[in-house]
Design an enzyme around this catalytic site. Structure first.
Site, PDB file in Angstrom:
ATOM      1  N   ASP A  50       0.833  -1.209   0.000  1.00  0.00           N
ATOM      2  CA  ASP A  50       0.000   0.000   0.000  1.00  0.00           C
ATOM      3  C   ASP A  50       0.869   1.261   0.000  1.00  0.00           C
ATOM      4  O   ASP A  50       0.346   2.380  -0.063  1.00  0.00           O
ATOM      5  CB  ASP A  50      -1.017  -0.009   1.151  1.00  0.00           C
ATOM      6  N   ASP A  90      -1.463  -6.366  -0.496  1.00  0.00           N
ATOM      7  CA  ASP A  90      -1.431  -5.633   0.778  1.00  0.00           C
ATOM      8  C   ASP A  90      -2.815  -5.028   1.026  1.00  0.00           C
ATOM      9  O   ASP A  90      -3.276  -4.185   0.245  1.00  0.00           O
ATOM     10  CB  ASP A  90      -0.377  -4.527   0.679  1.00  0.00           C
ATOM     11  N   LYS A 120      -1.500  -9.445   3.019  1.00  0.00           N
ATOM     12  CA  LYS A 120      -0.778  -8.935   4.192  1.00  0.00           C
ATOM     13  C   LYS A 120      -1.671  -7.929   4.898  1.00  0.00           C
ATOM     14  O   LYS A 120      -2.400  -7.176   4.254  1.00  0.00           O
ATOM     15  CB  LYS A 120       0.518  -8.252   3.771  1.00  0.00           C
ATOM     16  N   GLU A 122      -1.696  -5.255   8.598  1.00  0.00           N
ATOM     17  CA  GLU A 122      -0.827  -4.649   9.612  1.00  0.00           C
ATOM     18  C   GLU A 122      -1.371  -4.822  11.017  1.00  0.00           C
ATOM     19  O   GLU A 122      -2.584  -4.828  11.234  1.00  0.00           O
ATOM     20  CB  GLU A 122      -0.673  -3.143   9.325  1.00  0.00           C
ATOM     21  N   GLU A 189       8.973  -4.000  10.850  1.00  0.00           N
ATOM     22  CA  GLU A 189       9.410  -2.715  10.281  1.00  0.00           C
ATOM     23  C   GLU A 189       9.922  -1.779  11.365  1.00  0.00           C
ATOM     24  O   GLU A 189       9.245  -1.559  12.386  1.00  0.00           O
ATOM     25  CB  GLU A 189       8.245  -2.054   9.505  1.00  0.00           C
TER      26      GLU A 189
HETATM   27  O1  KIV Z   1       3.331  -1.297   1.707  1.00  0.00           O
HETATM   28  C1  KIV Z   1       4.523  -1.636   1.752  1.00  0.00           C
HETATM   29  O2  KIV Z   1       5.301  -1.380   0.829  1.00  0.00           O
HETATM   30  C2  KIV Z   1       4.976  -2.347   2.937  1.00  0.00           C
HETATM   31  C3  KIV Z   1       6.456  -2.542   3.092  1.00  0.00           C
HETATM   32  C4  KIV Z   1       7.079  -1.288   3.511  1.00  0.00           C
HETATM   33  C5  KIV Z   1       6.752  -3.675   3.994  1.00  0.00           C
HETATM   34  O3  KIV Z   1       4.194  -2.702   3.757  1.00  0.00           O
END
Ligand code: KIV
Length: 293
Positions: A50, A90, A120, A122, A189
């Site tokens: 994202d 994401d 993914k 968070e 991160e």
């Molecule tokens: O969105 C993204 O690019 C990420 C990375 C920074 C791990 O979550």
């Protein structure tokens, strides 16, 4: 989930790489050329992050505005172009915060419409239950803890996480909870190297560091950052492997100059015509003086 297509790197192979101590390489990707370059370079995982909000869509310093539909468009593009790498979709802010059901519904869209192999999300807390629900629906989940940009405001900005013993212990707990929820890997991160290394030892699933030191099982960087396409301030953890923005601007400046001076296009970049055909064409034009009336 259905069987992965032939040639696709399997998730069990990632766990085996961790056990063998082989580093796993992930990079973000947002378009077909980037996906192809990364695959040709032997990258294992493509994260359609994202971060697209910032590096592709032009939002300043926040990933929050990017929508599910925008992320699906990018994910589909990357998935179409890559064969072997695992494609991570994401999930953007708002696509999994409301409820487990909503999270599953959106994760299914990433797989069915976006062509993602996995998703993914968070955070820990409510994200643990979201991860469990998505995994139960048959979609593998990558966790992401430490500095989680979608909740940067709550974290007090883009700040390193886990610098106190108390917060470091919380991160350990969060990582273990996400592993127990069924995540197949976790991004760490902006976490001190020592904390990330201990989390990596404690987990059976692979960890991916971004600003989390060399002790992680793999690393991830943002494509535009590592290639020098991002301008302005970069986090300490970014290493630039190229300076493409200078190269691109140089090429565009040369192009603009040559168009303005008439140096481009030259003979080499233009098409010719048989002399006889050209003469016939000119004669035909002459015989039709009223062409522009
Ligand atoms: O969105 C993204 O690019 C990420 C990375 C920074 C791990 O979550």
């Amino acid at each position: 989930m259905s069987t992965p297509p032939p040639g696709k790197l399997g998730l069990p192979e990632l766990a085996a790489m961790k056990r063998r101590g082989e580093k796993i390489v992930m990079v973000t990707a947002y378009d077909a050329p980037g996906a192809r370059f990364a695959e040709d370079a032997g990258i294992d995982i493509l994260l359609v992050g994202d971060t697209a909000a910032m590096v592709v869509l032009g939002h300043e310093s926040t990933t929050v505005p990017v929508t599910v539909d925008e992320m699906l468009f990018l994910t589909r593009t990357v998935a179409r172009a890559a064969r072997r790498p695992i494609i991570v979709g994401d999930m953007p802010f708002g696509s999994y915060q409301v409820s487990d059901e909503d999270a599953v519904r959106n994760a299914v869209r990433f797989v069915k419409e976006g062509g993602a192999d996995v998703v993914k999300l968070e955070g820990a807390g409510t994200s643990v239950s979201r991860a469990r629900a998505i995994v139960a629906a048959g979609i593998p989940v990558m966790g992401h803890i430490g500095l989680t940009p979608q909740s940067a405001t709550m974290l007090g900005g883009f700040k390193t996480q886990g610098r106190t013993a108390e917060r470091a212990l919380e991160l350990v707990e969060e990582a273990l909870e996400l592993e127990r929820a069924g995540c197949f890997s976790i991004v760490l991160e902006a976490v001190p190297s020592a904390v990330a290394a201990r989390i990596t030892e404690l987990l059976e699933i692979p960890t991916f560091g971004i600003g989390a030191g060399v002790g992680c099982d793999g690393q991830v960087l943002v494509y535009h950052d590592l290639l020098g396409l991002t301008e302005g301030h970069l986090p300490r953890f970014v290493k630039r492997y190229a300076n493409l923005s200078a190269e691109i601007k140089g090429a565009l400046t040369d192009y603009a100059e040559e168009v303005r001076s008439g140096a481009f296009p030259d003979e080499e970049h233009s098409y010719s015509m048989d002399a006889g055909e050209l003469a016939e064409f000119e004669a035909a034009l002459q015989s039709r003086p009223a062409l522009r009336e």
